[in-house]
Design an enzyme around this catalytic site. Structure first.
Site, PDB file in Angstrom:
ATOM      1  N   ASP A 124       4.982  -1.628  -1.515  1.00 29.91           N
ATOM      2  CA  ASP A 124       4.489  -0.292  -1.153  1.00 29.91           C
ATOM      3  C   ASP A 124       3.470  -0.398  -0.020  1.00 29.91           C
ATOM      4  O   ASP A 124       3.463   0.399   0.912  1.00 29.91           O
ATOM      5  CB  ASP A 124       3.814   0.372  -2.354  1.00 29.91           C
ATOM      6  N   ASP A 166       4.525  -2.566 -10.661  1.00 30.16           N
ATOM      7  CA  ASP A 166       3.305  -2.226  -9.891  1.00 30.16           C
ATOM      8  C   ASP A 166       2.116  -2.894 -10.557  1.00 30.16           C
ATOM      9  O   ASP A 166       2.073  -3.051 -11.775  1.00 30.16           O
ATOM     10  CB  ASP A 166       3.091  -0.707  -9.895  1.00 30.16           C
TER      11      ASP A 166
END
Ligand SMILES: CCC[C@@H]1OC(=O)[C@@H](C)C[C@H](C)CCCCC(=O)CCC[C@@H](CC)/C=C/C=C(\COC)CC[C@@H](O)[C@@H](O)C[C@H](O)CNC1=O
Length: 156
Positions: A129, A111
Site C-alpha cells: 500500500d 496488513d
C-alpha cells in the site's frame, strides 16, 4: 529493464514482512514500536482501501490486472524518455503485484503498519500500500513538473 529490479525489491520486502507477521504474530496481536504513534498490528483485509468492497475478489483481480497492464504499457512507452516516471511506475507495479499475490493465495491482504497520524487512527496498511501511495504521488509530481517544463519552453 533495470526499473523492474525496483519492482522485484518492493515485492520481496512486501512479501517478507507479510510472511513474518503471519508466521510470528497472532491475528490482531499488536506490538507498540513507538508508543502513541506506530505499532505493528497483525490484521487482514478482504477489501480494498478502508476495507471497501469487502470480499469482491474478482473485482480486485480484474482491477489489479488492468492496473498492471496499464503500468507495463506505459513503462514500455516511456522507458527511454521519462526515467523518473519509470521509477514511479515501477514502485506502483511492485505494490499492485504485492497485494495481488496475497489476494490470489489468501483471498485477503495482510496488513500490519498501524500508525496514528495527527490523532487519526489511519487504517492498518502494508508495504505494498505504501508503494502504491508513494508511487501514485511520485508519478503525479513528475507529470506536473514535466507540464511546467513544457509551459516554460513554450513561453520562451
Ligand atoms: C493503497 C491502495 C489500496 C490497495 O490497492 C490495491 O491493492 C490496488 C492495486 C488494487 C485495488 C483493488 C484497486 C485500488 C482501489 C483504490 C483505492 O482503494 C483507493 C486508494 C486511495 C489511497 C491513495 C493512493 C489511499 C490509501 C489508503 C490506504 C493505504 O495507506 C498507505 C489504506 C489501506 C488499508 O485500508 C489496507 O487495509 C488496504 C489493503 O492493504 C488492500 N490494499 C489495497 O487495496
Amino acid at each position: 529493464m533495470k526499473y523492474y529490479i525496483l519492482t522485484l525489491i518492493i515485492i520481496f520486502f512486501d512479501q517478507i514482512t507479510k510472511w513474518m507477521v503471519k508466521s510470528s504474530m497472532e491475528l490482531y496481536e499488536s506490538v507498540e514500536v513507538i508508543p502513541g504513534f506506530f505499532s505493528i498490528t497483525s490484521h487482514r483485509n478482504s477489501g480494498a482501501a478502508w476495507g471497501i468492497l469487502e470480499g469482491q475478489m474478482w473485482l480486485f483481480y480484474i482491477v489489479t490486472v488492468i492496473v498492471i497492464g496499464i503500468i507495463i504499457y506505459y513503462m514500455q512507452q516511456y522507458k527511454n524518455s521519462y526515467p523518473w516516471l519509470m521509477v514511479g511506475f515501477a514502485i506502483i507495479l511492485g505494490g499492485a503485484i504485492g497485494n495481488f499475490i496475497d489476494r490470489i493465495y489468501l483471498q485477503e491482504v495482510i496488513d500490519f503498519i498501524d500508525v496514528v497520524i495527527f490523532g487519526y487512527d489511519f487504517p492498518i496498511f502494508n508495504i505494498a500500500d505504501s508503494a502504491l501511495t508513494v508511487g501514485v504521488i511520485f508519478v503525479i509530481i513528475m507529470m506536473l513538473i514535466d507540464e511546467m517544463k513544457k509551459k516554460g519552453k513554450n513561453a520562451n
